[in-house]
Enzyme design. Sequence first.
Site, PDB file in Angstrom:
ATOM      1  N   TYR A   1     -12.097 -14.867   2.740  1.00 33.37           N
ATOM      2  CA  TYR A   1     -11.086 -13.839   3.030  1.00 33.37           C
ATOM      3  C   TYR A   1     -10.577 -13.978   4.470  1.00 33.37           C
ATOM      4  O   TYR A   1     -11.376 -14.003   5.415  1.00 33.37           O
ATOM      5  CB  TYR A   1     -11.686 -12.443   2.827  1.00 33.37           C
ATOM      6  CG  TYR A   1     -10.734 -11.337   3.222  1.00 33.37           C
ATOM      7  CD1 TYR A   1      -9.842 -10.815   2.304  1.00 33.37           C
ATOM      8  CD2 TYR A   1     -10.721 -10.844   4.522  1.00 33.37           C
ATOM      9  CE1 TYR A   1      -8.945  -9.822   2.672  1.00 33.37           C
ATOM     10  CE2 TYR A   1      -9.829  -9.848   4.901  1.00 33.37           C
ATOM     11  CZ  TYR A   1      -8.947  -9.344   3.972  1.00 33.37           C
ATOM     12  OH  TYR A   1      -8.062  -8.361   4.348  1.00 33.37           O
TER      13      TYR A   1
ATOM     14  N   TYR B   1      -2.787 -12.647   2.595  1.00 33.92           N
ATOM     15  CA  TYR B   1      -2.514 -12.361   1.178  1.00 33.92           C
ATOM     16  C   TYR B   1      -1.322 -13.168   0.643  1.00 33.92           C
ATOM     17  O   TYR B   1      -1.484 -14.120  -0.111  1.00 33.92           O
ATOM     18  CB  TYR B   1      -2.237 -10.857   0.991  1.00 33.92           C
ATOM     19  CG  TYR B   1      -3.392  -9.966   1.317  1.00 33.92           C
ATOM     20  CD1 TYR B   1      -4.350  -9.666   0.353  1.00 33.92           C
ATOM     21  CD2 TYR B   1      -3.545  -9.409   2.586  1.00 33.92           C
ATOM     22  CE1 TYR B   1      -5.414  -8.827   0.639  1.00 33.92           C
ATOM     23  CE2 TYR B   1      -4.616  -8.568   2.877  1.00 33.92           C
ATOM     24  CZ  TYR B   1      -5.544  -8.289   1.908  1.00 33.92           C
ATOM     25  OH  TYR B   1      -6.596  -7.467   2.186  1.00 33.92           O
TER      26      TYR B   1
ATOM     27  N   LYS C   1       0.817  -1.210   0.000  1.00 36.63           N
ATOM     28  CA  LYS C   1       0.000   0.000   0.000  1.00 36.63           C
ATOM     29  C   LYS C   1       0.856   1.268   0.000  1.00 36.63           C
ATOM     30  O   LYS C   1       0.400   2.322  -0.423  1.00 36.63           O
ATOM     31  CB  LYS C   1      -0.966  -0.001   1.190  1.00 36.63           C
ATOM     32  CG  LYS C   1      -1.896  -1.218   1.260  1.00 36.63           C
ATOM     33  CD  LYS C   1      -2.516  -1.562  -0.064  1.00 36.63           C
ATOM     34  CE  LYS C   1      -3.445  -2.760  -0.090  1.00 36.63           C
ATOM     35  NZ  LYS C   1      -2.892  -4.035   0.359  1.00 36.63           N
TER      36      LYS C   1
HETATM   37  C1  LIG Z   1      -3.662  -5.288   0.137  1.00 36.83           C
HETATM   38  C2  LIG Z   1      -2.708  -6.411   0.081  1.00 36.83           C
HETATM   39  C3  LIG Z   1      -2.609  -7.232  -1.069  1.00 36.83           C
HETATM   40  C4  LIG Z   1      -3.511  -7.109  -2.253  1.00 36.83           C
HETATM   41  O1  LIG Z   1      -3.213  -6.017  -3.047  1.00 36.83           O
HETATM   42  P1  LIG Z   1      -4.393  -5.311  -3.861  1.00 36.83           P
HETATM   43  O2  LIG Z   1      -3.748  -4.178  -4.533  1.00 36.83           O
HETATM   44  O3  LIG Z   1      -5.390  -4.899  -2.801  1.00 36.83           O
HETATM   45  O4  LIG Z   1      -4.982  -6.305  -4.774  1.00 36.83           O
HETATM   46  C5  LIG Z   1      -1.651  -8.220  -1.090  1.00 36.83           C
HETATM   47  N1  LIG Z   1      -0.850  -8.423  -0.023  1.00 36.83           N
HETATM   48  C6  LIG Z   1      -0.929  -7.682   1.096  1.00 36.83           C
HETATM   49  C7  LIG Z   1      -0.028  -8.017   2.221  1.00 36.83           C
HETATM   50  C8  LIG Z   1      -1.864  -6.648   1.190  1.00 36.83           C
HETATM   51  O5  LIG Z   1      -1.941  -5.924   2.314  1.00 36.83           O
END
Ligand SMILES: *Cc1c(COP(=O)(O)O)cnc(C)c1O
Length: 336
Positions: free
Chosen positions: A264, A290, A49
């Site tokens: 999720y 993720y 992010k």
């Molecule tokens: C938000 C996030 C993602 C996914 O990325 P997007 O741009 O939202 O698809 C992947 N890994 C981590 C650790 C994240 O925080």
Amino acid sequence: MHLARFPRIKLAHGPTPFEPMPNLSKFLGGPNLYIKRDDCTGLASGGNKTRKLEFLMADAVAKGADTVITQGATQSNHARQTIAAAAKLGLDCQILLERRVSDLGDEYEQSGNVLLDEILGGTIAGRLPAGTDMAKAMEELAESLRAKGKKPYIIPGGGSNAIGALGYVVCAQELLTQSFDAGVRIDHVVHATGSTGTQAGLVVGLHASNSGIPVLGISVRAAKQQQEENVYKLVRATAEHIGLKSDIPREAVVADSDYVGGGYGVPTEGMIEAIQLTARMEGILLDPVYSGKGMAGLIALIRAGRFSKDENIVFIHTGGSVGLFGYRNTFQKTGG
Ligand SMILES: *Cc1c(COP(=O)(O)O)cnc(C)c1O
């Protein structure tokens, strides 16, 4: 491309490292695995992010905002990085958290990112039930702040709009430069995909530079068709934002939703194995929501023979390992 046209405030340490993973590659019997360490962007323990926030926060500042609002799940890495960016720039930050995951216990609710959110000085303005219309809730919060004379700026969940996705157009350029310097031809890029900004930015950046490198997003939430449509929508918006002349075909967006498991943030056996393997073979910490599921997908596809042994695969580590502290029970139960 000329990305310097867009307002940007430097927040990330970069370029992030591009490294081989020789032990994991050998253990799996090929292909050659590499990792792009976007967990090392540096802002309050980093993550993907931060690259998006370089453009989003610059836009907020340009528009005279004094407060930023965003939203995410309880263990949102995006919320934590947004609070840190706001702190650094002297802006207030108000967060709405969605209880998207339940039954993971007190540590999920209070530790990991939630603890850091509080230390970094963010205001948790609400903890809302799963399924809440979070975009609408942010609008209402913004309205109430305006009524108090504040100037709020809304950042969408995950920072995923055409402004935020520029961060991953930048990452694509950075990766191409690194692969050239290292003399490593890239055959595939693989990463976890959620709110879509990462994949959309990578697809646009790799396409705009005519690299021919395919991107595979391992979905952590939505079904394949839905995820691909969501990503493609943002691909088009981002391409338009940078003024790309050629159309990006729909087939450039590929997502695989076979590794979501129960939903999720819900742990899977594959995620646990992927996190343990990557930690024990490479000394690298992935995250349970993720990158752990992204790597689980990559490992499963390798075992299924999806890649040839001499190919070079780059896994983008999108960060999030502080979320592990919210998942202690998941790992200690299984013999970690
Ligand atoms: C938000 C996030 C993602 C996914 O990325 P997007 O741009 O939202 O698809 C992947 N890994 C981590 C650790 C994240 O925080």
